[in-house]
Design a protein around this motif. Structure first.
Motif, PDB file in Angstrom:
ATOM      1  N   ILE A  54      29.879  -6.891  24.564  1.00 24.93           N
ATOM      2  CA  ILE A  54      31.341  -6.763  24.580  1.00 24.93           C
ATOM      3  C   ILE A  54      31.763  -5.829  25.703  1.00 24.93           C
ATOM      4  CG2 ILE A  54      33.374  -6.016  23.285  1.00 24.93           C
ATOM      5  CD1 ILE A  54      31.827  -6.531  20.723  1.00 24.93           C
ATOM      6  N   ALA A  55      32.818  -6.209  26.408  1.00 26.13           N
ATOM      7  CA  ALA A  55      33.466  -5.331  27.385  1.00 26.13           C
ATOM      8  C   ALA A  55      34.898  -5.082  26.922  1.00 26.13           C
ATOM      9  CB  ALA A  55      33.465  -5.960  28.775  1.00 26.13           C
ATOM     10  N   ILE A  56      35.336  -3.827  27.002  1.00 29.26           N
ATOM     11  CA  ILE A  56      36.667  -3.445  26.505  1.00 29.26           C
ATOM     12  C   ILE A  56      37.378  -2.619  27.572  1.00 29.26           C
ATOM     13  CG2 ILE A  56      37.936  -2.119  24.765  1.00 29.26           C
ATOM     14  CD1 ILE A  56      35.702  -2.689  22.799  1.00 29.26           C
ATOM     15  N   ALA A  57      38.661  -2.906  27.764  1.00 26.06           N
ATOM     16  CA  ALA A  57      39.523  -2.097  28.633  1.00 26.06           C
ATOM     17  C   ALA A  57      40.697  -1.590  27.806  1.00 26.06           C
ATOM     18  CB  ALA A  57      40.015  -2.907  29.827  1.00 26.06           C
ATOM     19  N   VAL A  58      40.977  -0.288  27.912  1.00 25.46           N
ATOM     20  CA  VAL A  58      42.072   0.343  27.165  1.00 25.46           C
ATOM     21  C   VAL A  58      43.027   0.972  28.172  1.00 25.46           C
ATOM     22  CG1 VAL A  58      42.713   2.064  25.439  1.00 25.46           C
ATOM     23  CG2 VAL A  58      40.549   0.818  25.215  1.00 25.46           C
ATOM     24  N   VAL A  59      44.307   0.669  28.053  1.00 24.71           N
ATOM     25  CA  VAL A  59      45.346   1.239  28.920  1.00 24.71           C
ATOM     26  C   VAL A  59      46.436   1.807  28.022  1.00 24.71           C
ATOM     27  CG1 VAL A  59      47.018   0.811  30.748  1.00 24.71           C
ATOM     28  CG2 VAL A  59      44.880  -0.481  30.698  1.00 24.71           C
ATOM     29  N   ILE A  60      46.707   3.105  28.152  1.00 30.49           N
ATOM     30  CA  ILE A  60      47.759   3.752  27.364  1.00 30.49           C
ATOM     31  C   ILE A  60      48.751   4.385  28.332  1.00 30.49           C
ATOM     32  CG2 ILE A  60      48.275   5.549  25.682  1.00 30.49           C
ATOM     33  CD1 ILE A  60      45.668   4.975  24.331  1.00 30.49           C
ATOM     34  N   ASP A  61      49.999   3.984  28.192  1.00 28.76           N
ATOM     35  CA  ASP A  61      51.046   4.335  29.153  1.00 28.76           C
ATOM     36  C   ASP A  61      51.852   5.534  28.673  1.00 28.76           C
ATOM     37  OD1 ASP A  61      52.748   4.233  31.269  1.00 28.76           O
ATOM     38  OD2 ASP A  61      53.873   2.484  30.584  1.00 28.76           O
ATOM     39  N   GLU A  62      51.900   6.548  29.513  1.00 28.63           N
ATOM     40  CA  GLU A  62      52.717   7.755  29.328  1.00 28.63           C
ATOM     41  C   GLU A  62      52.484   8.448  27.992  1.00 28.63           C
ATOM     42  OE1 GLU A  62      56.828   7.635  30.373  1.00 28.63           O
ATOM     43  OE2 GLU A  62      56.533   6.124  31.935  1.00 28.63           O
ATOM     44  N   PRO A  63      51.270   8.932  27.722  1.00 25.37           N
ATOM     45  CA  PRO A  63      51.095   9.798  26.541  1.00 25.37           C
ATOM     46  C   PRO A  63      51.853  11.101  26.754  1.00 25.37           C
ATOM     47  CG  PRO A  63      49.121   9.795  27.904  1.00 25.37           C
ATOM     48  CD  PRO A  63      50.032   8.751  28.482  1.00 25.37           C
ATOM     49  N   SER A  64      52.450  11.618  25.694  1.00 27.11           N
ATOM     50  CA  SER A  64      53.320  12.789  25.853  1.00 27.11           C
ATOM     51  C   SER A  64      52.933  13.952  24.959  1.00 27.11           C
ATOM     52  CB  SER A  64      54.781  12.393  25.556  1.00 27.11           C
ATOM     53  OG  SER A  64      54.896  11.844  24.247  1.00 27.11           O
ATOM     54  N   ASN A  65      52.002  13.756  24.038  1.00 28.18           N
ATOM     55  CA  ASN A  65      51.628  14.825  23.118  1.00 28.18           C
ATOM     56  C   ASN A  65      50.131  15.105  23.205  1.00 28.18           C
ATOM     57  OD1 ASN A  65      54.267  14.900  22.106  1.00 28.18           O
ATOM     58  ND2 ASN A  65      53.812  13.370  20.543  1.00 28.18           N
ATOM     59  N   GLY A  66      49.758  16.355  23.470  1.00 28.62           N
ATOM     60  CA  GLY A  66      48.363  16.748  23.363  1.00 28.62           C
ATOM     61  C   GLY A  66      47.492  16.456  24.558  1.00 28.62           C
ATOM     62  N   GLY A  67      47.995  15.887  25.625  1.00 29.49           N
ATOM     63  CA  GLY A  67      47.181  15.617  26.798  1.00 29.49           C
ATOM     64  C   GLY A  67      47.390  14.229  27.333  1.00 29.49           C
ATOM     65  N   TYR A  68      46.789  13.980  28.494  1.00 33.31           N
ATOM     66  CA  TYR A  68      46.975  12.669  29.117  1.00 33.31           C
ATOM     67  C   TYR A  68      45.714  12.142  29.794  1.00 33.31           C
ATOM     68  CZ  TYR A  68      47.607  15.728  33.200  1.00 33.31           C
ATOM     69  OH  TYR A  68      47.439  16.669  34.164  1.00 33.31           O
ATOM     70  N   TYR A  69      44.623  12.886  29.796  1.00 31.85           N
ATOM     71  CA  TYR A  69      43.399  12.423  30.445  1.00 31.85           C
ATOM     72  C   TYR A  69      42.811  11.224  29.700  1.00 31.85           C
ATOM     73  CZ  TYR A  69      43.424  16.627  33.318  1.00 31.85           C
ATOM     74  OH  TYR A  69      43.776  17.602  34.221  1.00 31.85           O
TER      75      TYR A  69
END
Length: 584
Positions: free
Chosen positions: A521-536
Motif C-alpha cells: 500500500i502507498a498512502i499520501a496525506v495532505v492537510i491544509d492550514e492546520p492552526s492548532n498545536g503545530g504545522y509540521y
C-alpha cells in the motif's frame, strides 16, 4: 302585356333543373366513392387517424446502472419513485380538492393555488417530482381529476459523504453531474422502453395494449475502492483535522502492484442525498483537483535521481554546515541542524536537509532531477479519466540555473496533486516500476514499465524506512508490528494576491508505503492550514498515515514483518514467600 305560358311540370327552364339534379347526383357519387375508398381501399388511413386520437405511447423508465465498490457494496443505486404532474386546464375547476391535494404534496395552499392559477392555460406542470412510492400513491388515492403520475427513478448513495467526491451525483433527471457519475454517464444510463396504451380525450387510461420495446437498464460500474478502507480513511482524516484545527485535507491510498485506488477521501465533504445547503467548494475532489508544492516529500525522488547517476552512494557524505546555503540572492535554510555539520545521504532524508539535498542536486544537474520526477508521473495526467483532474506543473528549462535546480530538489517550484504524490511513492515502493492507475477494479496484474532504476529505488526504500524508525525520525508514522517507509513535508502556501508566500499558512504532508519488506500500500496525506498545536508534516500528517496504514494492513490480512516491536516486556517474578507462607 305578353304572358309566359308555364309547362305542366311548372318549370320555366327545364335544363336548369336537370343540371342541379345532375350536380347533386355527382356529389352523392363522390361521397359514396370516398366512403368506399376509405373503408375498402384505404382503411389504414382511418385507423391511423383514430389511433392518433386514442393510442398513445407511454415511456417505460429504465433505471441507471449501479455503482459498487470492489467487493460489490453499493455506492450508488436507483430506487423507484413517483412524479406527480397535473393538467392545469382540468385541475383549475377542482378547487374543492386543492386543500387536501396541497397537504398531500407537502406544500402550503397559497403557494399551490398561486402556481396553478399562473399556469391555468397550460396542459402540463410538475406538482412534485421523485416522491416515495407511498407518498405518491397517497396523492393518487385522492382521485382528483387532472392529477396524474409518472414512474421514475431516484439516485441514492448509501455511503453518503464518505464516497461523495469520488462517486459524484446526478441531477433530477438522473444525468451525471459530478465525479464518476459524470465520467461514466453514457455507460450508466439506461435506455427507456415504450408501452402502447389507449386513452380517452381527457388523457385517462382505457387499456394497456402492449409493450412496444422493453426498457434496458444501464450497465453497472465496479470501482477499485474498498468501502471499508474508505470509511477508515474518512475517519482518520477527520480526526486528524479536528485535532489540529485544519481547514481541509485529502488522503489517497493505492495498491502498489495493481495501481488501483483503494481509498480517496477529502474534507470538507457533503451528503449527496441532501444537497439543499450545498456549497460549491464542498463538492471539489481536492485529491484530484487541488495542486500544491510538495515540499520535502520530493527529496526521495531527487535522491533516487542522484543514486541512478552512479555519482553518489548511500555512504557518501555532504557538509551542510552552518545549515544555510547562499545561491545568488536566495538563501536556503535547514530547519534542524546536523550534528558535526556532515550528513550521509540517508541522514539528508532523516534530517530533511534542504542544504544537503541542494548540494547533491547541483552536482547531478537540474535535468536529472526533472527527468526522475517526470518518470514518476508528475506534470501529467494519471489517466484515470476523472472530470476536471489537474495536471499540476513540472517546470523545464533549456538551461538549469542553480536556484531553480536547488528549489526543485526539495519540492518547490513545481505543483502536484495528492493522487500524483501517492503514485510517485507507489513507484518507489514497486522497485521503480510504474503501473497504470485505475479507479475501476483491475482483475489480474497489469503491465508495468520500469521508469526508475531498481537498485536505486531499493536503496531509497531503506533510507525511507530509516526516516521513520531511526532515532530522531518521524516516530508518529510508526505502525506496530510492521516496518513502514515514508517522508514528511511542510510547504508554505503561495500567496494568490501577491508574489511570494503567505505568512503562517502551511500544508502538512506525509507520503509513504508499507510494509517495507514487501510493499502493498502507498498512502499520501495532505492537510491544509492546520492552526492548532503545530504545522509540521511529521507532527500533523504523519499520525494520519500511521493510523490508516495500521488499520489497512490488518484489514487486508498482511502478515506483520516487525514482530519484535510487539514483544511485551518480561513480567517481574512474584515475590518470594516467607516460611510462614505470607509474602514479605
Amino acid at each position: 302585356m305578353k304572358r309566359f305560358a308555364l309547362k305542366s311540370n311548372g318549370s320555366l327552364y327545364p335544363w336548369r333543373f336537370r343540371l342541379v339534379i345532375g350536380l347533386l347526383g355527382l356529389c352523392c357519387a363522390a361521397v359514396v366513392w370516398r366512403i368506399a375508398e376509405l373503408h375498402v381501399l384505404d382503411e389504414g388511413f382511418l385507423r391511423s387517424q383514430g389511433d392518433k386520437r386514442s393510442v398513445r405511447h407511454v415511456p417505460i423508465p429504465a433505471h441507471r446502472g449501479q455503482i459498487t465498490d470492489r467487493n460489490g457494496e453499493p455506492l450508488a443505486v436507483s430506487t423507484p419513485v413517483l412524479t406527480i404532474w397535473a393538467n392545469p386546464s382540468q385541475l383549475i375547476d377542482q378547487q374543492a380538492h386543492w386543500p387536501e391535494l396541497a397537504s398531500a404534496l407537502g406544500t402550503d395552499l397559497a403557494t399551490f393555488s398561486e402556481r396553478l392559477k399562473a399556469n391555468a392555460d397550460k396542459e402540463f406542470i410538475y406538482l412534485r417530482r421523485r416522491m416515495t412510492p407511498a407518498s405518491g400513491e397517497a396523492v393518487m388515492a385522492l382521485k382528483v381529476h387532472g392529477v396524474y403520475s409518472i414512474e421514475e427513478y431516484r439516485r441514492f448513495y448509501p455511503a453518503g459523504e464518505v464516497a461523495a467526491h469520488l462517486v459524484g451525483f446526478t441531477n433530477v433527471d438522473e444525468q451525471g453531474q459530478e465525479g464518476l457519475e459524470l465520467a461514466y454517464d453514457q455507460w450508466l444510463q439506461g435506455v427507456p422502453g415504450k408501452r402502447q396504451v389507449l386513452q380517452d380525450r381527457r388523457g385517462r387510461l382505457i387499456k394497456d395494449v402492449q409493450v412496444v420495446s422493453n426498457a434496458r437498464p444501464g450497465n453497472d460500474l465496479r470501482l477499485s475502492i474498498d468501502l471499508r478502507l474508505q470509511y477508515l480513511a474518512h475517519r482518520q482524516l477527520r480526526e486528524g483535522m479536528q485535532e489540529f484545527g485544519a481547514k481541509a485535507g485529502s488522503v489517497v491510498m493505492l495498491d502498489v502492484h495493481t495501481g488501483e485506488v483503494l481509498a480517496m477521501v477529502n474534507q470538507p465533504s457533503y451528503n449527496p442525498n441532501n444537497r439543499a445547503n450545498l456549497q460549491p467548494s464542498m463538492m471539489r475532489n481536492r485529491a484530484m483537483i487541488d495542486v500544491f508544492e510538495p515540499g520535502s516529500t520530493m527529496k526521495p525522488i531527487s535522491m533516487t535521481a542522484a543514486l541512478a547517476t552512479g555519482r553518489w552512494k548511500p555512504s557518501d557524505q555532504v557538509n551542510v554546515y552552518p545549515g544555510t546555503l547562499r545561491i545568488g540572492r536566495y538563501t536556503i535554510r535547514d530547519v534542524s541542524r546536523a550534528p558535526g555539520g556532515v550528513l550521509d545521504l540517508a541522514g539528508i532524508l532523516l534530517k530533511s536537509s534542504n542544504v544537503g539535498m541542494s548540494k547533491v542536486a547541483l552536482d547531478i544537474g537540474g535535468e536529472a532531477v526533472h527527468d526522475a520526477m517526470a518518470a514518476v508521473g508528475l506534470g501529467e495526467y494519471t489517466g484515470v479519466g476523472f472530470p476536471g483532474e489537474s495536471v499540476g506543473k513540472l517546470p523545464t528549462y533549456r538551461t538549469w540555473r542553480s536556484a531553480e535546480t536547488a528549489a526543485l530538489s526539495y519540492g518547490y517550484g513545481l505543483s502536484v496533486t495528492a493522487v500524483q504524490l501517492a503514485q510517485a511513492y507507489a513507484i518507489l515502493a514497486n522497485d521503480g516500476r510504474k503501473v497504470p492507475m485505475s479507479l475501476l477494479r483491475v482483475d489480474g496484474l497489469p503491465d508495468t514499465q520500469q521508469v526508475l532504476p531498481e537498485d536505486a529505488t531499493r536503496m531509497v526504500q531503506e533510507m525511507l524506512q530509516n526516516v521513520i524508525e531511526a532515532e530522531g525520525g518521524t516516530h508518529r508514522a510508526r505502525v506496530p508490528g510492521y516496518h513502514v517507509s515514508g517522508k514528511s513535508g511542510t510547504a508554505r502556501k503561495a500567496s494568490t494576491s501577491s508574489k511570494g508566500y503567505q505568512e503562517d499558512s502551511y500544508r502538512s504532508l506525509f507520503a509513504g508505503f508499507g510494509p517495507s519488506s514487501d510493499p502493498r500500500i502507498a498512502i499520501a496525506v495532505v492537510i491544509d492550514e492546520p492552526s492548532n498545536g503545530g504545522y509540521y508534516g511529521g507532527l500533523v500528517a504523519a499520525p494520519v498515515f500511521g493510523g490508516l496504514m495500521s488499520n489497512a494492513l490488518r484489514l487486508m490480512n498482511v502478515a506483520p514483518d516487525n514482530l519484535a516491536s510487539l514483544e511485551q516486556p518480561a513480567l517481574p517474578s512474584p515475590p518470594a514467600l516467607a516460611t510462614t507462607g505470607e509474602p514479605r
